[in-house]
Scaffold this motif. Structure first.
Motif, PDB file in Angstrom:
ATOM      1  N   GLU A   1      12.821  -2.484  -6.924  1.00 32.71           N
ATOM      2  CA  GLU A   1      12.993  -3.695  -7.712  1.00 32.71           C
ATOM      3  C   GLU A   1      13.835  -4.737  -6.978  1.00 32.71           C
ATOM      4  O   GLU A   1      13.776  -5.934  -7.293  1.00 32.71           O
TER       5      GLU A   1
ATOM      6  N   SER B   1      11.807  -5.266  -1.247  1.00 33.70           N
ATOM      7  CA  SER B   1      10.354  -5.299  -1.140  1.00 33.70           C
ATOM      8  C   SER B   1       9.908  -4.927   0.264  1.00 33.70           C
ATOM      9  O   SER B   1      10.621  -5.157   1.241  1.00 33.70           O
TER      10      SER B   1
ATOM     11  N   ASP C   1       3.801  -3.901  -2.820  1.00 35.40           N
ATOM     12  CA  ASP C   1       4.704  -3.345  -3.830  1.00 35.40           C
ATOM     13  C   ASP C   1       3.990  -3.214  -5.175  1.00 35.40           C
ATOM     14  O   ASP C   1       2.850  -3.658  -5.340  1.00 35.40           O
ATOM     15  N   GLY C   2       4.720  -2.643  -6.139  1.00 33.66           N
ATOM     16  CA  GLY C   2       4.284  -2.645  -7.527  1.00 33.66           C
ATOM     17  C   GLY C   2       2.946  -1.977  -7.767  1.00 33.66           C
ATOM     18  O   GLY C   2       2.609  -0.952  -7.173  1.00 33.66           O
ATOM     19  N   GLU C   3       2.150  -2.582  -8.627  1.00 27.13           N
ATOM     20  CA  GLU C   3       0.878  -2.007  -9.032  1.00 27.13           C
ATOM     21  C   GLU C   3      -0.092  -1.907  -7.863  1.00 27.13           C
ATOM     22  O   GLU C   3      -0.861  -0.929  -7.763  1.00 27.13           O
ATOM     23  N   GLU C   4      -0.089  -2.887  -6.981  1.00 28.58           N
ATOM     24  CA  GLU C   4      -0.965  -2.836  -5.811  1.00 28.58           C
ATOM     25  C   GLU C   4      -0.618  -1.630  -4.950  1.00 28.58           C
ATOM     26  O   GLU C   4      -1.500  -0.932  -4.445  1.00 28.58           O
ATOM     27  N   HIS C   5       0.671  -1.381  -4.776  1.00 26.70           N
ATOM     28  CA  HIS C   5       1.108  -0.223  -4.000  1.00 26.70           C
ATOM     29  C   HIS C   5       0.694   1.081  -4.674  1.00 26.70           C
ATOM     30  O   HIS C   5       0.183   2.002  -4.020  1.00 26.70           O
ATOM     31  N   ARG C   6       0.887   1.187  -5.985  1.00 28.36           N
ATOM     32  CA  ARG C   6       0.524   2.414  -6.695  1.00 28.36           C
ATOM     33  C   ARG C   6      -0.973   2.684  -6.625  1.00 28.36           C
ATOM     34  O   ARG C   6      -1.410   3.836  -6.503  1.00 28.36           O
ATOM     35  N   ARG C   7      -1.781   1.643  -6.699  1.00 27.16           N
ATOM     36  CA  ARG C   7      -3.238   1.823  -6.633  1.00 27.16           C
ATOM     37  C   ARG C   7      -3.667   2.349  -5.267  1.00 27.16           C
ATOM     38  O   ARG C   7      -4.453   3.307  -5.164  1.00 27.16           O
TER      39      ARG C   7
ATOM     40  N   ALA D   1     -10.309   3.839  -7.584  1.00 23.30           N
ATOM     41  CA  ALA D   1      -9.546   2.608  -7.349  1.00 23.30           C
ATOM     42  C   ALA D   1     -10.419   1.496  -6.775  1.00 23.30           C
ATOM     43  O   ALA D   1     -10.008   0.330  -6.783  1.00 23.30           O
TER      44      ALA D   1
END
Length: 503
Positions: free
Chosen positions: A82, A85, A119-125, A240
């Motif tokens: 958070e 990055s 980062d974030g959702e793009e990273h998790r996907r 994905a």
């Protein structure tokens, strides 16, 4: 009370030692200087003593960054997505046009849809797609790939009584295994390795990147038409729904582990097994000693010495330093593992090292990388148990750039071993390899094919192309295409030649 200082200024009261670049008025240690290449750990110690856990450095000409050399500070950075990055679009110096277009670091660490740069959702996907696809490789099947690859390579030098193991073994094992796991035909692998070589040694990083990407796009097109039991096909079919550009980037990341990092891990661990008395003895090839040697390397001299950049998304204080939003912060995995303030000091069996990173961006392929390295070492020491370093350890040459470190020469000598028939049979004194008739290979007796069920026979030397069984239950096989064996071998040797020069 901790005294805070700005990342653009030198730590108050910390005077640079004589000869330090800070005397020139910049306060930043040039990691591209010859001194760093000769002894990076001396530089890390000096930085920690002068600046604490975060120290100002210059990655290459005109590219400033803060280098994290403190273990606890590194953990805090890697575990606070958070605040910190991995997306280079947050790099303030880049956004303000302050970086030279000819500098290496900005050309390599640029915005791209790769799991390590988002980062974030793009990273998790993206990470989910990688973990799900690589997770389909059965560890037993992967062990088989590595063992058979290792046997084929060892057969090429076991009768000679001497070898240079980085170029003929340590670097080739992971390259060949990755090619098989990708399901990559020989002709595509040829161009892929040429591109990766230009990227790794810095001779033409952008051009090499383009060549490798074009080869991977061709591989992706092939696998869309003819899916098989391989990582490429599994990534394509993942829910994905990665774009072609995203597929290329994730494959490049995985390939980078096999070509830029794993040779250093295998080579450095083998160096320890051959030269450090703690790892010698009658059971040198035992799996526990191999695992201990790998742990030692990952703690004290990890192949990925310094990893990609982090960027604070807002001004923040950490490790006694005030960082501005968009400052570039690099984690030194080599330095943090040797931090004298480490609460969990290195000891046998302790795997709390940071060699594979930590937090959400920890290396997704760390378990497979370790398995490949351990099996490659076990197989070599089992086949040739009397390996000895040819020369002095001080004469070994090292790849010691900003990012990657490892031995690039490892000459050895040993009693020659006949490869066909009984692999344990030593060549009789006075008889040179090849001067007497040799028994037929077990797979060639009376025309029989004695390979394991479902597997293709190993090719005859000097081919480096392997056909290996797919993981159980996957319903297919890895089948490299093409018969131009000399072309494949030339591509691999060309890659290794340039890899050795990359400093």
């Amino acid at each position: 009370m901790t005294q805070l200082y700005d990342s653009s200024a030198q730590r108050p009261g910390a005077l640079p030692p004589p000869g330090c670049p800070a005397h020139a008025g910049t306060g930043a240690e040039p990691l591209h200087a010859p001194e760093f290449g000769r002894d990076p750990f001396a530089v890390y110690r000096r930085l920690r003593e002068a600046h604490g856990p975060l120290a100002p450095v210059e990655l290459d000409g005109g590219v400033p960054a803060m280098l994290c050399v403190g273990y606890e500070t590194a953990l805090e950075i890697m575990r606070r997505p958070e605040t910190f990055s991995k997306d280079p679009r947050n790099w303030r110096d880049r956004n303000e046009g302050l970086l030279s277009e000819s500098s290496f670091a900005p050309r390599v660490l640029r915005p791209r849809p790769q799991v390590d740069f988002v980062d974030g959702e793009e990273h998790r996907r993206l990470r989910g797609a990688i973990e799900d696809s690589t997770g389909r490789i059965d560890p037993g099947a992967l062990r088989t790939y590595v063992e058979r690859t290792a046997d084929t390579l060892i057969d090429q030098f076991c009768e000679a009584g001497e070898a240079e193991l980085i170029g003929s073994y340590c670097a080739l094992v992971p390259v060949l295994v990755m090619g098989q796991l990708f399901g990559c035909p020989q002709e595509i692998m040829d161009r892929l390795l040429r591109g990766v070589a230009a990227f790794i040694d810095g001779s033409d990083p952008l051009g090499g990147d383009r060549v490798a990407a074009e080869a991977l796009r061709e591989l992706i097109d092939l696998k869309r038409r003819e899916p098989a039991a391989d990582i490429t096909s599994w990534l394509i079919a993942h829910p994905a729904r990665l774009t072609d550009e995203e597929l290329v980037e994730q494959l490049l990341l995985l390939l980078g582990m096999g070509t830029g990092v794993m040779p250093g891990l295998i080579g450095s661990a083998l160096r320890l097994l051959l030269t450090d008395e703690r790892f010698s003895g009658d059971v040198m090839g035992g799996s526990m000693l191999v695992e201990d040697a790998l742990d030692e390397v990952l703690w004290t001299d990890p192949p990925l010495a310094n990893m990609g950049l982090y960027f604070p998304v807002h001004d923040t204080n950490i490790g006694g330093t005030r960082l501005r939003a968009g400052d570039a912060v690099m984690i030194s995995l080599a330095a943090t593992n040797r931090d004298a303030l480490l609460r969990s000091p290195h000891k046998q069996g302790n795997r709390a090292h940071l060699a594979f990173g930590a937090g959400p961006h920890a290396c997704p392929g760390r378990s497979s990388a370790r398995l490949i390295a351990s099996v490659a070492l076990e197989k070599l020491l089992d086949r040739i148990p009397d390996l000895a370093l040819a020369g002095e350890v001080e004469q070994l040459k090292w790849l010691s750039g900003v990012f990657v470190r490892g031995v690039i020469t490892l000459p050895v000598r040993f009693a020659p071993v006949i490869k066909p028939g009984s692999r344990r049979t030593m060549v009789p004194p006075g008889v040179r390899p090849g001067e007497r008739d040799q028994p037929p290979h077990p797979d060639q007796r009376d025309g029989r094919q004695d390979a394991p069920q479902g597997a293709s026979p190993l090719p005859s030397v000097p081919s480096l192309s392997l056909s290996l069984p797919a993981p159980p239950g996957s319903g297919g096989e890895f089948q490299p295409e093409g018969e131009d064996r000399q072309k494949q071998q030339s591509a691999l040797l060309g890659f290794l030649t340039r890899w050795r020069r990359s400093r």
